[in-house]
Design an enzyme around this catalytic site. Structure first.
Site, PDB file in Angstrom:
ATOM      1  N   PHE A  13       0.819  -1.212   0.000  1.00  0.00           N
ATOM      2  CA  PHE A  13       0.000   0.000   0.000  1.00  0.00           C
ATOM      3  C   PHE A  13       0.858   1.270   0.000  1.00  0.00           C
ATOM      4  CE2 PHE A  13      -3.152  -3.055   1.559  1.00  0.00           C
ATOM      5  CZ  PHE A  13      -4.217  -2.716   0.747  1.00  0.00           C
ATOM      6  N   GLU A 174     -12.216 -11.835  11.869  1.00  0.00           N
ATOM      7  CA  GLU A 174     -12.769 -11.987  10.510  1.00  0.00           C
ATOM      8  C   GLU A 174     -12.629 -13.427  10.027  1.00  0.00           C
ATOM      9  OE1 GLU A 174     -12.433  -7.477   8.793  1.00  0.00           O
ATOM     10  OE2 GLU A 174     -10.837  -8.819   8.226  1.00  0.00           O
TER      11      GLU A 174
HETATM   12  C1  LIG Z   1      -4.493 -10.477   7.189  1.00  0.00           C
HETATM   13  C2  LIG Z   1      -4.418  -8.967   7.241  1.00  0.00           C
HETATM   14  C3  LIG Z   1      -5.595  -8.218   7.282  1.00  0.00           C
HETATM   15  C4  LIG Z   1      -5.538  -6.837   7.309  1.00  0.00           C
HETATM   16  N1  LIG Z   1      -6.715  -6.131   7.333  1.00  0.00           N
HETATM   17  C5  LIG Z   1      -6.671  -4.782   7.284  1.00  0.00           C
HETATM   18  C6  LIG Z   1      -7.881  -4.030   7.212  1.00  0.00           C
HETATM   19  O1  LIG Z   1      -8.986  -4.585   7.219  1.00  0.00           O
HETATM   20  N2  LIG Z   1      -7.781  -2.672   7.128  1.00  0.00           N
HETATM   21  C7  LIG Z   1      -6.569  -2.037   7.130  1.00  0.00           C
HETATM   22  O2  LIG Z   1      -6.521  -0.810   7.018  1.00  0.00           O
HETATM   23  N3  LIG Z   1      -5.427  -2.713   7.206  1.00  0.00           N
HETATM   24  C8  LIG Z   1      -5.449  -4.071   7.278  1.00  0.00           C
HETATM   25  N4  LIG Z   1      -4.275  -4.776   7.357  1.00  0.00           N
HETATM   26  C9  LIG Z   1      -3.006  -4.035   7.468  1.00  0.00           C
HETATM   27  C10 LIG Z   1      -2.574  -3.502   6.121  1.00  0.00           C
HETATM   28  O3  LIG Z   1      -2.618  -4.508   5.155  1.00  0.00           O
HETATM   29  C11 LIG Z   1      -1.184  -2.938   6.280  1.00  0.00           C
HETATM   30  O4  LIG Z   1      -1.230  -1.894   7.217  1.00  0.00           O
HETATM   31  C12 LIG Z   1      -0.618  -2.430   4.961  1.00  0.00           C
HETATM   32  O5  LIG Z   1      -0.493  -3.489   4.051  1.00  0.00           O
HETATM   33  C13 LIG Z   1       0.729  -1.767   5.181  1.00  0.00           C
HETATM   34  O6  LIG Z   1       1.232  -1.343   3.963  1.00  0.00           O
HETATM   35  P1  LIG Z   1       2.810  -1.331   3.711  1.00  0.00           P
HETATM   36  O7  LIG Z   1       3.010  -0.727   2.369  1.00  0.00           O
HETATM   37  O8  LIG Z   1       3.505  -0.753   4.880  1.00  0.00           O
HETATM   38  O9  LIG Z   1       3.221  -2.862   3.701  1.00  0.00           O
HETATM   39  P2  LIG Z   1       2.698  -4.023   2.762  1.00  0.00           P
HETATM   40  O10 LIG Z   1       1.403  -3.698   2.146  1.00  0.00           O
HETATM   41  O11 LIG Z   1       2.803  -5.249   3.603  1.00  0.00           O
HETATM   42  O12 LIG Z   1       3.774  -4.073   1.605  1.00  0.00           O
HETATM   43  C14 LIG Z   1       5.096  -4.411   1.848  1.00  0.00           C
HETATM   44  C15 LIG Z   1       5.681  -4.846   0.524  1.00  0.00           C
HETATM   45  O13 LIG Z   1       7.082  -4.901   0.655  1.00  0.00           O
HETATM   46  C16 LIG Z   1       7.581  -6.066   0.046  1.00  0.00           C
HETATM   47  N5  LIG Z   1       8.818  -6.390   0.728  1.00  0.00           N
HETATM   48  C17 LIG Z   1       9.008  -6.631   2.045  1.00  0.00           C
HETATM   49  N6  LIG Z   1      10.302  -6.836   2.295  1.00  0.00           N
HETATM   50  C18 LIG Z   1      10.959  -6.726   1.126  1.00  0.00           C
HETATM   51  C19 LIG Z   1      12.322  -6.841   0.739  1.00  0.00           C
HETATM   52  N7  LIG Z   1      13.267  -7.099   1.628  1.00  0.00           N
HETATM   53  N8  LIG Z   1      12.632  -6.679  -0.560  1.00  0.00           N
HETATM   54  C20 LIG Z   1      11.677  -6.420  -1.476  1.00  0.00           C
HETATM   55  N9  LIG Z   1      10.375  -6.302  -1.170  1.00  0.00           N
HETATM   56  C21 LIG Z   1      10.017  -6.442   0.115  1.00  0.00           C
HETATM   57  C22 LIG Z   1       6.477  -7.086   0.278  1.00  0.00           C
HETATM   58  O14 LIG Z   1       6.557  -8.131  -0.679  1.00  0.00           O
HETATM   59  C23 LIG Z   1       5.232  -6.234   0.116  1.00  0.00           C
HETATM   60  O15 LIG Z   1       4.783  -6.201  -1.222  1.00  0.00           O
HETATM   61  C24 LIG Z   1      -4.295  -6.176   7.317  1.00  0.00           C
HETATM   62  C25 LIG Z   1      -3.111  -6.916   7.273  1.00  0.00           C
HETATM   63  C26 LIG Z   1      -3.169  -8.307   7.233  1.00  0.00           C
HETATM   64  C27 LIG Z   1      -1.907  -9.116   7.162  1.00  0.00           C
END
Ligand SMILES: Cc1cc2nc3c(=O)[nH]c(=O)nc-3n(C[C@H](O)[C@H](O)[C@H](O)COP(=O)(O)OP(=O)(O)OC[C@H]3O[C@@H](n4cnc5c(N)ncnc54)[C@H](O)[C@@H]3O)c2cc1C
Length: 438
Positions: A13, A174
């Protein structure tokens, strides 16, 4: 003059929002992710419980960014950062630790599971974070029903049909509710030797109530709803043990072949790569403009960043990650084109939602607290809106309508028969004999 190089690590995200905000920036952007897809994690539990297929919540990142000509997508795992040389190290299928230089770096690497120091639990209680996790859990759940149907000894049905979820936050709630719906709808009439509705679903948490981020009144409504769906909610006790036989909680053994970890998360190693200050959970402490202290060119956003608001860290939710990613992108754009720099980051909280089975959700936004069908409609609309592409929005909408009306699920296939999968319910000799005798 050479164009600035911007590296974004993570196409979740936060990373994706940052990339989109840099769409018109005169720079070369490289987005690196270890998977080839952007994952809509809030609906992972629906893949794990067969409501949706993996391709309905995952979209190839290069497909999403296909029209963004200044952006290159690389499939690879970042293993470290050299802040002095301004490069990240990337390992892919055939090369290790290749340096990729940057002028600006955005780390959006999210979180992974945390077993609170009990890493030995992982073998027996897989977590739900990636598409592979969701498919593995789906396999286990469906396989448990298949094994019970093949099993002639009714005494073993109980342990095969006991599902334990550890962690009563939004994911656990959920998932437990969706399991309750699964056994009472799609599976109900398809088995002959077992009664799927007799499945025992146990949701365990050491917290005194389910859904701690929500108000007490909504927690109560969610718990009541879970119990109506046949879920046994066990609160106030931490799990003492998880092993091949199931779990031990408050001194009681609950025998189960399917235990799912829906509890803690730990941040990615971004803090270690940067040798930066982290909070107690290990998330990188960022400044109000989301940069790391002493490095105006390094941004950390989303779940792996730690920023306080009113003395409390911002929650690890998709909205925070998206707003932070967008902010970092806009700030870098302004610096490159010489425009006015945005004010410090401020989070606009649109509220919290969690769905508790068919047609029921809880919703909290400011002073508004609602539960029931209206909240569920709002939940469905919001989740559809945030799916990555219009085609996903359409297919998920149609699937939900179909499932709502007919009870039929998106994907009930067991597609991975790795007998060696850790903690997978092994086909024991009694079951094999029962199958062989048919
Ligand atoms: C089961 C579940 C249900 C959820 N439900 C909700 C909800 O209902 N509402 C809500 O608001 N939030 C929800 N969340 C939380 C939400 O999904 C996260 O807050 C959000 O995805 C965070 O975004 P981000 O970009 O920080 O990380 P992420 O979306 O996790 O993205 C991280 C990305 O980095 C990549 N990555 C990681 N390490 C490396 C590396 N070393 N090298 C290359 N790529 C890498 C991963 O592959 C991934 O694509 C939920 C989470 C989970 C697991």
């Amino acid at each position: 003059m050479a164009r600035p190089q911007i590296v974004i690590v993570g196409g979740g995200f936060g990373g994706l929002a940052a990339a989109k905000a840099l769409k018109n920036t005169p720079a070369d952007i490289t987005l690196i992710d270890r998977t080839n897809h952007h994952l809509f994690q809030p609906l992972l539990y629906q893949v794990a419980t067969s409501a949706l297929t993996p391709s309905q919540i995952g979209t190839p990142i290069r497909g999403i960014l296909r029209k963004q000509k200044n952006t290159t997508v690389i499939l690879g795992e970042v293993t470290g950062v050299d802040e002095a040389k301004k490069c990240v190290f990337v390992t892919d299928a055939d090369r290790e630790n290749v340096p990729v230089s940057y002028d600006y770096l955005i780390l959006a690497t999210g979180v992974t599971h945390s077993y609170f120091g009990h890493n030995e639990f992982e073998r027996f209680a897989p977590g739900l974070k990636t598409l592979a996790d969701a498919v593995a859990i789906r396999n286990r759940i469906l396989q448990a029903f298949e094994m019970a149907e093949a099993e002639e000894d009714p005494a073993r049905h109980r342990e095969l049909l006991t599902f334990v979820l550890v962690g009563a936050g939004p994911t656990g709630v959920e998932m437990a509710a969706a399991l309750g719906v699964l056994v009472r709808s799609s599976l109900k009439s398809e088995f002959r030797r077992i009664n799927p509705t007799s499945a025992r679903i146990v949701l365990v948490d050491m917290a005194p109530r389910v859904l701690p981020p929500f108000s007490e009144e909504l927690s109560k409504a969610a718990k009541q709803r879970l119990e109506n769906l046949g879920v046994e909610v066990r609160l106030g006790h931490a799990v003492d043990q998880i092993d091949a036989e199931g779990i031990i909680v408050a001194g009681e053994r609950i025998v189960s072949k399917t235990v799912i970890w829906t509890a803690g998360v730990a941040p990615s190693p971004a803090g270690k790569w940067l040798k930066a200050e982290t909070d107690r959970a290990g998330r990188v402490r960022v400044e109000r403009n989301l940069t790391v202290a002493g490095h105006l060119e390094i941004f950390v956003v989303g779940d792996t960043a730690s920023l306080d608001r009113n003395g409390k860290p911002l929650p690890g939710v998709a909205q925070v990650a998206m707003q932070q990613g967008r902010y970092a992108g806009k700030l870098i754009h302004a610096r490159i084109v010489g425009g006015s720099v945005p004010d410090p980051f401020s989070y606009f909280d649109k509220g919290n939602m969690a769905v508790v089975g068919k047609g029921f959700a809880v919703l909290e936004s400011g002073k508004v607290r609602v539960s029931g069908f209206g909240a569920w409609l709002a939940w469905a609309a919001v989740h559809l809106q945030f799916l990555a592409t219009s085609s996903l929005r359409l297919t998920v909408f149609l699937q939900w309508v179909w499932t709502y009306v007919t009870g039929q699920r998106g994907s009930r296939l067991i597609v991975n028969h790795h007998a060696s999968e850790p903690g997978a319910p092994a086909t024991d000799s009694a079951t094999r004999a029962a199958v062989a005798s048919k």
